[in-house]
Design a protein around this motif. Structure first.
Motif, mmCIF file in Angstrom:
data_model
loop_
_atom_site.group_PDB
_atom_site.id
_atom_site.type_symbol
_atom_site.label_atom_id
_atom_site.label_comp_id
_atom_site.label_asym_id
_atom_site.label_seq_id
_atom_site.Cartn_x
_atom_site.Cartn_y
_atom_site.Cartn_z
ATOM 1 N N GLN A 207 0.825 -1.206 0.000
ATOM 2 C CA GLN A 207 0.000 0.000 0.000
ATOM 3 C C GLN A 207 0.860 1.257 0.000
ATOM 4 N N ARG A 208 1.918 1.235 0.816
ATOM 5 C CA ARG A 208 2.785 2.408 0.875
ATOM 6 C C ARG A 208 3.614 2.547 -0.398
ATOM 7 N N ASN A 209 4.004 1.430 -0.977
ATOM 8 C CA ASN A 209 4.837 1.487 -2.181
ATOM 9 C C ASN A 209 4.057 1.911 -3.421
ATOM 10 N N ARG A 210 2.736 1.938 -3.313
ATOM 11 C CA ARG A 210 1.947 2.389 -4.469
ATOM 12 C C ARG A 210 2.334 3.811 -4.861
ATOM 13 N N ASP A 211 2.683 4.626 -3.874
ATOM 14 C CA ASP A 211 3.029 6.029 -4.121
ATOM 15 C C ASP A 211 4.497 6.295 -3.821
ATOM 16 N N SER A 212 5.351 5.293 -4.025
ATOM 17 C CA SER A 212 6.762 5.461 -3.680
ATOM 18 C C SER A 212 7.413 6.576 -4.502
ATOM 19 N N LEU A 213 7.110 6.641 -5.792
ATOM 20 C CA LEU A 213 7.690 7.689 -6.633
ATOM 21 C C LEU A 213 7.196 9.061 -6.206
ATOM 22 N N THR A 218 7.927 14.150 -3.254
ATOM 23 C CA THR A 218 7.454 14.999 -2.164
ATOM 24 C C THR A 218 8.565 15.294 -1.173
ATOM 25 N N TYR A 219 9.347 14.270 -0.826
ATOM 26 C CA TYR A 219 10.452 14.490 0.112
ATOM 27 C C TYR A 219 11.506 15.422 -0.505
ATOM 28 N N THR A 220 11.704 15.319 -1.808
ATOM 29 C CA THR A 220 12.658 16.215 -2.474
ATOM 30 C C THR A 220 12.189 17.663 -2.394
ATOM 31 N N VAL A 221 10.911 17.875 -2.692
ATOM 32 C CA VAL A 221 10.353 19.232 -2.602
ATOM 33 C C VAL A 221 10.415 19.732 -1.161
ATOM 34 N N SER A 222 10.136 18.842 -0.204
ATOM 35 C CA SER A 222 10.208 19.232 1.208
ATOM 36 C C SER A 222 11.629 19.642 1.581
ATOM 37 N N TYR A 263 4.384 11.318 4.668
ATOM 38 C CA TYR A 263 4.852 10.462 5.751
ATOM 39 C C TYR A 263 3.705 9.644 6.351
ATOM 40 N N LEU A 264 2.561 10.267 6.547
ATOM 41 C CA LEU A 264 1.430 9.548 7.128
ATOM 42 C C LEU A 264 0.815 8.564 6.136
ATOM 43 N N ASN A 265 0.640 9.002 4.886
ATOM 44 C CA ASN A 265 0.292 8.130 3.761
ATOM 45 C C ASN A 265 -0.770 7.074 4.089
ATOM 46 N N TYR A 266 -1.972 7.522 4.326
ATOM 47 C CA TYR A 266 -3.115 6.640 4.543
ATOM 48 C C TYR A 266 -3.030 5.842 5.844
ATOM 49 N N SER A 267 -2.127 6.198 6.758
ATOM 50 C CA SER A 267 -2.059 5.466 8.022
ATOM 51 C C SER A 267 -3.316 5.760 8.838
ATOM 52 N N ALA A 268 -3.853 4.709 9.465
ATOM 53 C CA ALA A 268 -5.126 4.826 10.178
ATOM 54 C C ALA A 268 -4.876 5.174 11.637
ATOM 55 N N ILE A 405 1.991 8.265 -10.877
ATOM 56 C CA ILE A 405 2.216 9.558 -10.227
ATOM 57 C C ILE A 405 1.490 10.678 -10.956
ATOM 58 N N PHE A 406 1.238 10.491 -12.264
ATOM 59 C CA PHE A 406 0.556 11.516 -13.053
ATOM 60 C C PHE A 406 -0.944 11.546 -12.777
ATOM 61 N N ASN A 407 -1.438 10.597 -11.998
ATOM 62 C CA ASN A 407 -2.835 10.608 -11.577
ATOM 63 C C ASN A 407 -3.005 11.184 -10.175
ATOM 64 N N ARG A 408 -1.928 11.621 -9.564
ATOM 65 C CA ARG A 408 -1.962 12.116 -8.196
ATOM 66 C C ARG A 408 -2.081 13.640 -8.192
ATOM 67 N N ALA A 409 -3.083 14.139 -7.495
ATOM 68 C CA ALA A 409 -3.304 15.590 -7.421
ATOM 69 C C ALA A 409 -2.134 16.288 -6.732
ATOM 70 N N LEU A 410 -1.578 15.632 -5.711
ATOM 71 C CA LEU A 410 -0.476 16.245 -4.962
ATOM 72 C C LEU A 410 0.736 16.504 -5.849
ATOM 73 N N PHE A 411 0.974 15.638 -6.830
ATOM 74 C CA PHE A 411 2.133 15.781 -7.713
ATOM 75 C C PHE A 411 2.078 17.112 -8.467
ATOM 76 N N TYR A 412 0.917 17.459 -8.981
ATOM 77 C CA TYR A 412 0.799 18.697 -9.759
ATOM 78 C C TYR A 412 0.875 19.924 -8.854
ATOM 79 N N TYR A 413 0.323 19.810 -7.667
ATOM 80 C CA TYR A 413 0.443 20.929 -6.727
ATOM 81 C C TYR A 413 1.908 21.167 -6.370
#
Length: 661
Positions: A207-213, A218-222, A263-268, A405-413
């Motif tokens: 689940q976490r690796n789905r958005d690894s790229l 995100t960490y680079t931008v941070s 970092y939280l990435n869908y954690s419940a 990654i091109f389907n992720r809203a956060l990527f474009y922001y």
């Protein structure tokens, strides 16, 4: 009369109907419906029972479950199995879940069986961002009699938050009910799933690796934003520019927003639920407010752009007010639709309109710094709009790869943030270069102003000195000159009255008066400011030399330059040059035994050179030692005015004097 009112018709119809006809009819109808429903449920149950023994890793059971939603806190646990369940439409992916479901309690019904000879433990999860998950279990043959709550101590799985454990005994078939509600966010999903107990950790990693790229980006931008925090603080420490404190706050909040999102990435976890529901919006709003304050101070909008300053100030107050209203609705109500409308359809629209106003205003002003900032805002708005469209519509740019990654809203922001940061740094470099140029110009202006003041001061001092010199020379001429002249005349009268009788003292008085009068005339000439020219100096030297040798057997020739430049020579410099030449002529008169003396005066734009030569006996070592004091005096006088003195020839002595103009 109609057929319905004829007596025969009424009597015949009445004889055919029994008094309990309607009761029997309705009872039979409801029994038929109940039978059909039971038969339908039995058919559904037979075809949708999930065999846990057949699950190798995990299985989505959305189409194998029933679903219903009811008002919050209205349904007691004991009535859950009596709710009107309907066929679950399958899966609600993120951004697809209807807002009305988020404001209600949700219920799932599904059936599990174990065809294996050993007990099997599986994990159940109703979807992402689901909380207050409670499980109930019943025997499908007697649901009402066997319906019971499954204790949390038995169903909680510490390895992964939000997951419940279910143990199915050998050859057991059971009906399960799940009660839960959604976190008030638009990224939750309804995807009921059964996961093998020993596969849960691998599933979590997957689940976490789905958005690894996306996480890497995100960490680079941070990291870039973290660097900008340090840079802003360094600029503030060095230059005390308060606006960079606000920019550091803006970058810190933006960096926190992106980092926590990845970092939280869908954690419940409760914190992630709070972050997704409330904190991320407040961080974003706070960052925008700080950015607007920074912008106003950075471009000095209060003085240079009053209209823009008022607009940005009003916008900041509006955001603060909206944040207060958002907080009241969040903490005092269970509403989601209102929060979603405020966040996505009001405040973000205000963000867009404010950005567009700033861009249009900057273009009209045609200011380079504003254009850099407007370009950054335009890039951020364009990619934020793309991100917003993906959030609202679920638009997929890459249809065959949902996790792209091109389907992720956060990527474009984040792309918009990077571009905005790039344009800001370009504008900052331009502003720094402009400020440096302005500081250099201001420093040069102040330097010139100080030099002008110093020059005026020096000119005033020089004018005062010249005035004082003129006054002293006039006083010497009028007072001392007349007195010395009177002494000389009286000594001459006394000599004439003595009729040839020689009185040595009287002769000394006359000679001393003559010498004193000559020295006084020289002093008056050097002090008078009207004589501060090269032409006056040359003329005075010539006149003195001719007059000095006029009554002697020595022939004096003075050679002047063809053109005398218009140069100013101060009284101090004239005095030292003249006294040096006078000393040279005096030495030639006394010691050279010459019959001819020649003075050659030559000039250039920067130098005055005077050569005094004679045809006498020259200077030998003994004479040099004997008269060394006079030569050293000439050298000292010339060096005091940055000039030079040298003896070019000991035979037919040639003395050379050079002085800068």
């Amino acid at each position: 009369m109609t057929s319905k009112s004829h007596p025969r018709f009424v009597s015949a119809n009445a004889t055919r109907r029994h008094p309990y006809y309607k009761v029997i009819k309705h009872t039979f109808f409801y029994i038929l419906l109940l039978g059909l429903a039971c038969n339908s449920y039995a058919q559904w149950a037979d075809s949708n029972i999930v065999d846990v023994a057949a699950i190798r890793y995990q299985k989505a059971i959305g189409k194998h479950s029933l679903f219903t939603a009811q008002p919050k806190q209205q349904i007691p646990d004991a009535d859950i199995f009596n709710l009107p369940y309907k066929q679950n439409p399958g899966n609600y992916l993120p951004h697809d879940l209807p807002g009305k479901l988020i404001e209600r309690d949700c219920f799932l019904q599904f059936m599990l069986k174990n065809t294996d000879d050993t007990a099997i433990t599986v994990c159940f999860i109703p979807g992402s961002f689901c909380r207050k998950v409670t499980l109930f279990k019943a025997n499908p043959d007697n649901i009402a009699g066997t319906f019971a709550h499954m204790p949390d101590s038995l169903t909680t799985d510490e390895r992964y938050d939000g997951v419940k454990q279910i143990t199915v005994q050998p050859h057991e078939t059971a009906t399960y009910f799940c009660r839960f509600n959604f976190v008030r966010t638009n990224i939750n999903s309804l995807i009921p799933r059964i996961i093998r107990h020993d596969y849960l950790e691998q599933w979590g990693i997957a689940q976490r690796n789905r958005d690894s790229l996306l996480d890497v980006f995100t960490y680079t931008v941070s990291g870039v934003l973290l660097f900008m925090i340090f840079y802003s603080l360094a600029v503030y420490i060095q230059s005390r520019n308060k606006e960079f404190i606000f920019y550091a706050g803006y970058t810190f909040l933006t960096c926190s927003l992106l980092f926590l999102k990845s970092y939280l990435n869908y954690s419940a976890t409760p914190f992630n639920y709070f972050y997704e529901e409330y904190l991320d919006f407040m961080i974003m709003t706070g960052s925008v407010v700080l950015y607007q304050i920074f912008m106003r101070k950075f471009i000095n909008s209060r003085e240079q752009y009053p209209l823009l300053d008022k607009f940005l100030h009003f916008f900041s107050l509006l955001l603060i007010g909206a944040s207060i209203v958002f907080s009241i609705v969040y903490f005092l109500t269970d509403k989601y639709i209102m929060l979603n409308i405020m966040e996505n359809f009001i405040i973000k629209q205000v963000f867009f309109l404010t950005g567009m106003f700033f861009i249009i205003y900057s273009i009209k002003k045609k200011n380079t710094l504003l254009n850099y900032l407007a370009a950054g805002n335009a890039a951020l708005i364009i990619f934020a709009v793309i991100s917003y469209i993906i959030i609202i519509t679920g638009w997929k740019l890459v249809e065959n790869n949902i996790t792209s990654i091109f389907n992720r809203a956060l990527f474009y922001y984040e792309i918009g943030l990077v571009l905005e940061l790039g344009f800001f740094l370009s504008g900052l470099a331009y502003k720094n270069r402009r400020d440096i140029i302005e500081r250099v110009k201001e420093r040069e202006r102040l330097k010139l102003e100080n030099e002008r003041k110093e020059f005026d001061k020096q000119m005033a001092v020089m004018a005062a000195k010249q005035e004082e010199r003129n006054r002293i020379s006039a006083d010497m001429h009028d007072e001392l000159g007349s007195g010395v002249t009177a002494i000389r005349l009286m000594s001459e009268i006394m000599k004439s009255r003595l009729k040839g009788e020689v009185v040595p003292e009287l002769e000394k008085i006359s000679n001393s008066a003559n010498e004193l009068l000559g020295k006084m005339n020289t002093i008056i000439w050097t002090m008078k400011s009207s004589n501060d020219t090269l032409e006056s100096l040359i003329a005075y030297i010539r006149a003195h030399a001719i007059e000095y040798f006029d009554s002697t057997p020595i022939e004096c020739k003075v050679q002047l330059p063809a053109l005398i430049p218009q140069a100013e020579v101060s009284g101090e410099k004239r005095r030292n040059i003249f006294l040096s030449i006078k000393e040279a002529l005096n030495n030639a008169m006394k010691h050279s035994q010459a019959s001819q003396i020649q003075i050659i005066i030559s000039t250039s734009d920067k130098w005055l050179m005077i050569k005094v030569s004679d045809n006498g006996v020259g200077i030998d070592a003994d004479k040099l030692r004997r008269f060394g004091n006079g030569l050293s005096n000439m050298r000292r006088r010339m060096e005091s005015i940055d000039g030079s003195f040298k003896i070019e020839s000991e035979l037919n002595c040639v003395l050379t004097f050079e002085a800068p103009l």
